[in-house]
Write a protein that holds these residues in place. Structure first.
Motif, PDB file in Angstrom:
ATOM      1  N   ASP A  49     -17.248  12.754   8.833  1.00 56.26           N
ATOM      2  CA  ASP A  49     -16.601  14.013   8.455  1.00 56.26           C
ATOM      3  C   ASP A  49     -16.066  13.929   7.022  1.00 56.26           C
ATOM      4  N   TYR A  50     -15.961  15.114   6.392  1.00 53.02           N
ATOM      5  CA  TYR A  50     -15.366  15.211   5.058  1.00 53.02           C
ATOM      6  C   TYR A  50     -13.923  15.722   5.193  1.00 53.02           C
ATOM      7  N   PRO A  51     -13.079  15.486   4.189  1.00 54.73           N
ATOM      8  CA  PRO A  51     -11.666  15.879   4.304  1.00 54.73           C
ATOM      9  C   PRO A  51     -11.444  17.335   4.676  1.00 54.73           C
ATOM     10  N   HIS A  52     -12.284  18.242   4.139  1.00 52.41           N
ATOM     11  CA  HIS A  52     -12.055  19.662   4.390  1.00 52.41           C
ATOM     12  C   HIS A  52     -12.312  20.039   5.856  1.00 52.41           C
ATOM     13  N   GLN A  53     -12.952  19.152   6.604  1.00 51.71           N
ATOM     14  CA  GLN A  53     -13.237  19.441   8.004  1.00 51.71           C
ATOM     15  C   GLN A  53     -12.078  19.063   8.933  1.00 51.71           C
ATOM     16  N   ALA A  81       0.848  -1.201   0.000  1.00 50.71           N
ATOM     17  CA  ALA A  81       0.000   0.000   0.000  1.00 50.71           C
ATOM     18  C   ALA A  81       0.878   1.243   0.000  1.00 50.71           C
ATOM     19  N   MET A  82       0.248   2.385  -0.305  1.00 47.93           N
ATOM     20  CA  MET A  82       1.012   3.624  -0.469  1.00 47.93           C
ATOM     21  C   MET A  82       0.309   4.781   0.226  1.00 47.93           C
ATOM     22  N   VAL A  83       1.094   5.593   0.933  1.00 49.99           N
ATOM     23  CA  VAL A  83       0.618   6.850   1.509  1.00 49.99           C
ATOM     24  C   VAL A  83       1.108   7.958   0.590  1.00 49.99           C
ATOM     25  N   PHE A  84       0.180   8.680  -0.025  1.00 45.52           N
ATOM     26  CA  PHE A  84       0.564   9.667  -1.034  1.00 45.52           C
ATOM     27  C   PHE A  84       0.932  11.004  -0.392  1.00 45.52           C
ATOM     28  N   GLN A  85       1.595  11.849  -1.200  1.00 39.09           N
ATOM     29  CA  GLN A  85       2.230  13.062  -0.687  1.00 39.09           C
ATOM     30  C   GLN A  85       1.244  14.108  -0.202  1.00 39.09           C
ATOM     31  N   ASP A  86       0.224  14.400  -0.986  1.00 32.84           N
ATOM     32  CA  ASP A  86      -0.695  15.495  -0.648  1.00 32.84           C
ATOM     33  C   ASP A  86      -2.047  14.921  -0.258  1.00 32.84           C
ATOM     34  N   PRO A  87      -2.396  14.944   1.022  1.00 32.71           N
ATOM     35  CA  PRO A  87      -3.660  14.327   1.430  1.00 32.71           C
ATOM     36  C   PRO A  87      -4.884  15.029   0.873  1.00 32.71           C
ATOM     37  N   MET A  88      -4.794  16.337   0.621  1.00 29.18           N
ATOM     38  CA  MET A  88      -5.979  17.061   0.163  1.00 29.18           C
ATOM     39  C   MET A  88      -6.347  16.657  -1.261  1.00 29.18           C
ATOM     40  N   THR A  89      -5.345  16.402  -2.108  1.00 27.58           N
ATOM     41  CA  THR A  89      -5.639  15.986  -3.480  1.00 27.58           C
ATOM     42  C   THR A  89      -5.811  14.471  -3.581  1.00 27.58           C
ATOM     43  N   SER A  90      -5.350  13.727  -2.578  1.00 28.13           N
ATOM     44  CA  SER A  90      -5.480  12.268  -2.610  1.00 28.13           C
ATOM     45  C   SER A  90      -6.824  11.796  -2.073  1.00 28.13           C
ATOM     46  N   THR A 150     -17.158  10.923   2.560  1.00 29.27           N
ATOM     47  CA  THR A 150     -16.731  10.998   3.953  1.00 29.27           C
ATOM     48  C   THR A 150     -15.469  10.173   4.141  1.00 29.27           C
ATOM     49  N   ILE A 151     -14.732  10.484   5.199  1.00 26.88           N
ATOM     50  CA  ILE A 151     -13.500   9.731   5.424  1.00 26.88           C
ATOM     51  C   ILE A 151     -13.821   8.288   5.823  1.00 26.88           C
ATOM     52  N   GLY A 152     -14.965   8.085   6.491  1.00 29.02           N
ATOM     53  CA  GLY A 152     -15.362   6.723   6.835  1.00 29.02           C
ATOM     54  C   GLY A 152     -15.585   5.885   5.591  1.00 29.02           C
ATOM     55  N   HIS A 153     -16.251   6.456   4.591  1.00 27.82           N
ATOM     56  CA  HIS A 153     -16.492   5.745   3.334  1.00 27.82           C
ATOM     57  C   HIS A 153     -15.178   5.409   2.649  1.00 27.82           C
ATOM     58  N   GLN A 154     -14.237   6.363   2.641  1.00 23.57           N
ATOM     59  CA  GLN A 154     -12.989   6.161   1.900  1.00 23.57           C
ATOM     60  C   GLN A 154     -12.090   5.123   2.568  1.00 23.57           C
ATOM     61  N   VAL A 155     -12.075   5.077   3.889  1.00 25.06           N
ATOM     62  CA  VAL A 155     -11.273   4.061   4.576  1.00 25.06           C
ATOM     63  C   VAL A 155     -11.939   2.691   4.455  1.00 25.06           C
ATOM     64  N   SER A 166      -7.777  19.024   9.854  1.00 23.87           N
ATOM     65  CA  SER A 166      -6.509  19.735   9.662  1.00 23.87           C
ATOM     66  C   SER A 166      -5.582  18.900   8.786  1.00 23.87           C
ATOM     67  N   GLY A 167      -4.459  19.501   8.367  1.00 23.83           N
ATOM     68  CA  GLY A 167      -3.506  18.789   7.525  1.00 23.83           C
ATOM     69  C   GLY A 167      -2.965  17.538   8.188  1.00 23.83           C
ATOM     70  N   GLY A 168      -2.668  17.637   9.482  1.00 29.44           N
ATOM     71  CA  GLY A 168      -2.141  16.484  10.196  1.00 29.44           C
ATOM     72  C   GLY A 168      -3.151  15.357  10.296  1.00 29.44           C
ATOM     73  N   LEU A 169      -4.429  15.697  10.542  1.00 28.56           N
ATOM     74  CA  LEU A 169      -5.460  14.670  10.634  1.00 28.56           C
ATOM     75  C   LEU A 169      -5.742  14.052   9.274  1.00 28.56           C
ATOM     76  N   ARG A 170      -5.706  14.857   8.198  1.00 29.63           N
ATOM     77  CA  ARG A 170      -5.894  14.290   6.855  1.00 29.63           C
ATOM     78  C   ARG A 170      -4.781  13.294   6.533  1.00 29.63           C
ATOM     79  N   GLN A 171      -3.550  13.615   6.948  1.00 28.83           N
ATOM     80  CA  GLN A 171      -2.446  12.694   6.702  1.00 28.83           C
ATOM     81  C   GLN A 171      -2.663  11.387   7.461  1.00 28.83           C
TER      82      GLN A 171
END
Length: 689
Positions: free
Chosen positions: A151-155, A94-103, A109-114, A157-162
Motif C-alpha cells: 500500500d501507498y501512504p495515501h491509501q 529514532a524519531m516519530v515526526f509530527q505530520d505522517p503525510m509529509t514525512s 510503498t509503506i513496506g519499502h519505507q519501513v 487513514s491518518g491513524g494508520l499512517r501514524q
C-alpha cells in the motif's frame, strides 16, 4: 552508572536572513532506560528543535554551539562525523515526526519505507527486511500487515499512517524514541490508541521515550517527568505527579488552565496566555515570560532567573522570581447574551432546520467495478434544528460526515435528498441573486485558516471581498467596516496591509472569523476552528467566539472531534457516526448521561490533565478503525466497534429513542433506559420539540 541519555548545555543557533535564531538555549536533562520524559510548551518554544538537535537533523544554517553535549549511554554524539552519526540515527535513537503525510514518501510503498531502515542498519537481504517490516507493522497494530506492505501512504487513514511512522522508528529497536507531537492532528479516539500503543511498546521493548507535545493533558498519563519549555529554555522541571499537584512557574500554571475540560463550567471563560512568545532572534534580557506574566515586576524584566528553584529533594526545579502555588483557580466570568436574542424554546421556531439530509458521492475510477454504482455515504438522513443565539456542537471522528453536513447547511453543497430551511425559507428552492443575498446570513469558518485565505491577497482585500461582492456600502464605508472587524477579533489595523503568511496560526483563525462576520450573519458554521492550535491560542479563540456570539446574537454550529471543546461552546450536542446522528442532547445530557456506547467511548478518549485520572483509565474507549463509508456495516453502523453489539445489531438499524427532554439516541442496547411511550410524549410536550 550514567543515564541512558545525558544532555548538557544544549544550545542550537539557526542563521537566517533576519539574524541568528536562538532556538534552544542552554537546555540540560537526563533520561533513564524505560523512562518517558514529556517536553511541553507552545509552538516556537524549542521542543521540536531540541529533538532534532539530539538526532543531528538541524535545518540549513543550524548548528550546536558552545559546550553542547549529547551523550548516549556514555558516548558523546556532538562532533561525531556524519558517517558515524548515521549509524546511530535510526538505530540507537529514532524519531516519530509530527505530520505522517509529509514525512512519508508518497511514491514509495509503506513496506519499502519501513524495510529501508532495516536494510541500511542491519545489512540483511531484501526478503529479511520485508519480513521485519511486516513484523513491526503488526507490532504497532496495523491490520493485515503483510497485505499492507504494497500500500501507498495515501491509501491509509491518518491513524494508520501514524502507526507506519512509529513502525519505521521501531524497526531497529532503538534505545531512545523521540515522539514529536505524534497525535496532534488525530481524532481523540485514534490519539488514545496511539498513546496507549507507545506506552505498551516502551514497556515491552524497554526503551526510553521523549514525548513532545503542547497539550498537558496528553502528558498527564504517559510521562514520568515533564520539562516545560518556553522561548528555547526550560521554565520548570519535575515529576509528573509533582508538577500537576504543585506547579511553580506561572507559564506552567497558565498552560494547564488553558486546556478545555469536560467538567469546565461554560459560564467561566478559559484562562488564556495573552500575547505571543518572544522573537528568538533578539530574546529579552530578563525573564523571557515577563511580558505575558501577570506576576512580573521590574526585577523580572532586568534579571533572568536560573533553573535552580527547588521544592524538597524530588528534583522539582523552576526559573521564576515569583513562583506560584499550584494550579490556577477558576473565576466565573459572566457573558451577557445579546438583548435581541430570544431562546429557541421561547421563540417557538428554529432559525435553521434540516430534515432528512442525504449526500452521497460516486466512487470513480474503480476498474474492478463491473456492475452497479458505488457511492460514499457521507450524510445519511440527518435532521436537526438550531434556535436563535444557540450553539449546536457536532462531534465525531474524521470521516463521519461532519464537514459535509456543515457544507450542506450553509449551501456550499446541495443535498441529494432532504431540505434546509433558514427562517422558514427553503434554501434548496433559491437560485442566483436571491440565493446569494440569502447567503449573507450563513457563513463558514474553515478548518485550515491558511489554505482558506488567498495567499496572494492582503488581509484588507480578503475582508473587503464579501462586502464588495454583495454591494454593501461605499468604498469608504467598506474600509471602515474592515478596520472595525479587525479590531473586534483583536488584531491591529496595520494587519490590513499584511499577507496571511505573515500571521501566526491563531491570528489567521481570527482573520477567518472576521471574514465570516463581515456580512453580519445570523449563523456561522465553524469547522474544527481550533484543532491545529496550541492550547493557549485555542483558549483565546474559544473565548473570542463566545464573546462575539454574545455581542452579535450569533448562532453557531461548531464541528469538532474534541468533546471538551464542544462541551465548552455548545448548548446542545449532536454525536455523528458514519453519516448518521446517533445521539443528540444538551451538553449536560451528553457529558453526564450519555446513552450511546459511541458517545461514551468518545468521552473516555478525551485526555484529562490529571495524572491520577489518566492512569486509572482502562483501554482507549473505542478500538479499531472507522469502517469505509462506501460499504458501511449493515444494521447499526457502530456494531463492528461496539462492546455491547449483539446479533440484533447486525440485521436491524436502530431508531432514535427518547431518553429525556430533547435527549435522543439510536441504540438497541443503550447505556440508559429509554422513556416509555407515555413518558416520551410528556417529555416531548415539555421540551417543545
Amino acid at each position: 552508572m550514567p543515564p541512558l541519555l545525558e544532555v548538557r548545555n544544549l544550545t542550537t543557533h539557526i542563521s537566517t536572513r533576519r539574524g541568528v535564531v536562538r532556538a534552544v538555549d542552554d537546555v540540560s536533562f537526563t533520561l533513564e532506560a524505560g523512562e518517558t520524559l514529556g517536553l511541553v510548551g507552545e509552538s516556537g518554544c524549542g521542543k521540536s528543535m531540541t529533538g532534532l538537535s539530539l538526532m543531528g537533523l538541524l535545518p540549513p544554517g543550524g548548528a550546536l554551539v558552545g559546550d553542547s553535549s549529547v551523550a548516549l549511554d556514555g558516548r558523546e554524539l556532538v562532533g561525531l562525523p556524519e558517517r558515524e552519526l548515521r549509524r546511530v540515527r535510526g538505530n540507537d535513537i529514532a524519531m516519530v515526526f509530527q505530520d505522517p503525510m509529509t514525512s512519508l514518501n508518497p511514491t514509495r510503498t509503506i513496506g519499502h519505507q519501513v524495510a529501508e531502515a532495516v536494510l541500511v542498519h542491519r545489512g540483511c537481504t531484501p526478503g529479511q527486511a520485508a519480513d521485519r517490516a511486516a513484523e513491526v507493522l503488526g507490532l504497532v497494530g496495523l491490520p493485515h500487515p503483510r497485505e499492507r506492505l504494497k500500500d501507498y501512504p495515501h491509501q491509509l487513514s491518518g491513524g494508520l499512517r501514524q502507526r507506519v511512522l512509529i513502525a519505521m522508528a521501531l524497526a531497529n529497536e532503538p534505545r531512545v524514541l523521540i515522539a514529536d507531537e505524534p497525535t496532534t492532528a488525530l481524532d481523540v479516539t485514534i490519539q488514545a490508541q496511539i498513546l496507549t500503543l507507545l506506552a505498551d511498546l516502551r514497556e515491552r521493548l524497554g526503551m526510553a521515550m521523549i514525548l513532545i507535545t503542547h497539550d498537558m493533558g496528553v502528558t498527564a498519563g504517559h510521562a514520568d517527568r515533564i520539562n516545560v519549555m518556553y522561548a528555547g529554555r526550560i521554565a520548570e522541571s519535575a515529576g509528573t505527579d509533582r508538577l500537576f499537584r504543585g506547579m511553580r512557574h506561572p507559564y506552567t500554571q497558565r498552560l494547564l488552565a488553558s486546556v478545555p475540560r469536560l467538567d469546565q463550567d461554560p459560564a467561566r471563560q478559559l484562562p488564556s496566555i495573552p500575547g505571543l512568545p518572544p522573537d528568538l532572534t533578539a530574546p529579552p534580557g530578563g525573564c523571557r515570560f515577563a511580558d505575558r506574566c501577570s506576576y512580573a515586576t521590574e526585577r523580572c524584566r532586568a534579571e533572568e532567573p536560573e533553573l535552580t528553584g527547588t521544592d524538597g529533594s524530588d528534583g522539582h526545579r523552576y526559573a521564576c522570581w515569583h513562583p506560584t502555588s499550584g494550579p490556577l483557580p477558576q473565576h466565573a466570568v459572566a457573558v451577557a447574551p445579546h438583548p435581541d436574542v430570544v431562546p429557541a424554546a421561547a421563540a417557538g421556531r428554529p432559525l435553521l432546520e434540516a430534515r432528512g439530509l442525504v449526500r452521497e458521492f460516486p466512487v470513480r475510477g474503480n476498474r474492478l467495478l463491473v456492475r452497479g454504482r458505488r457511492v460514499v455515504h457521507a450524510v445519511s438522513g440527518v435532521s436537526l434544528a438550531l434556535g436563535p443565539g444557540e450553539t449546536f456542537g457536532l462531534v465525531g471522528e474524521s470521516g463521519c460526515g461532519k464537514t459535509t453536513l456543515g457544507r450542506l447547511l450553509v449551501g456550499l453543497d446541495r443535498p441529494d435528498a432532504g431540505t434546509v430551511t433558514l427562517d422558514g425559507t427553503d434554501l434548496g428552492h433559491l437560485r442566483g441573486r436571491e440565493l446569494r443575498r440569502r447567503r449573507r446570513d450563513l457563513q463558514m469558518m474553515f478548518q485550515d485558516p491558511f489554505s482558506s485565505l488567498d495567499p496572494r491577497m492582503r488581509v484588507g482585500s480578503i475582508l473587503r471581498e464579501p462586502l464588495r461582492i454583495q454591494g454593501i456600502g461605499t468604498a469608504r464605508q467598506q474600509k471602515a467596516r474592515i478596520a472595525e472587524l479587525l479590531a473586534e477579533v483583536g488584531l491591529p489595523e496595520r494587519g490590513l496591509e499584511l499577507y496571511p503568511h505573515e500571521f501566526s496560526g491563531g491570528q489567521r483563525q481570527r482573520i477567518g472569523l472576521a471574514r465570516a462576520l463581515a456580512l453580519t450573519p445570523k449563523l456561522i458554521v465553524a469547522d474544527e476552528p481550533v484543532s491545529a492550535l496550541d492550547v493557549s491560542v485555542r483558549a483565546q479563540v474559544l473565548n473570542l467566539m463566545k464573546r462575539l456570539q454574545a455581542s452579535h446574537g450569533l448562532s453557531y454550529i461548531v464541528i469538532s472531534h474534541d468533546l471538551a471543546v464542544i462541551r465548552y461552546l455548545a448548548d446542545r450536542i449532536g454525536v455523528m457516526y458514519l453519516g448518521r446522528l446517533v445521539e443528540v442532547g444538551s451538553a449536560d445530557d451528553i457529558h453526564l448521561r450519555a446513552a450511546h456506547p459511541y458517545t461514551a467511548g468518545l468521552l473516555k478518549a478525551v485526555p484529562i490533565p490529571d495524572p491520577a485520572v489518566e492512569r486509572a483509565k482502562h483501554g482507549t474507549g473505542i478500538s479499531g478503525e472507522l469502517p469505509s463509508p462506501v460499504d458501511p456495516p449493515s444494521g447499526c453502523r457502530f456494531r463492528t466497534r461496539c462492546p455491547l453489539a449483539r446479533e440484533r445489531c447486525t440485521h436491524e438499524e436502530p431508531a432514535l429513542r427518547l431518553f429525556g427532554p430533547g435527549h435522543t439516541a439510536a441504540c438497541h442496547f443503550p447505556l440508559l433506559p429509554a422513556l416509555s411511550n407515555h413518558a416520551a410524549n410528556a417529555a416531548t410536550d415539555t421540551s417543545g420539540h
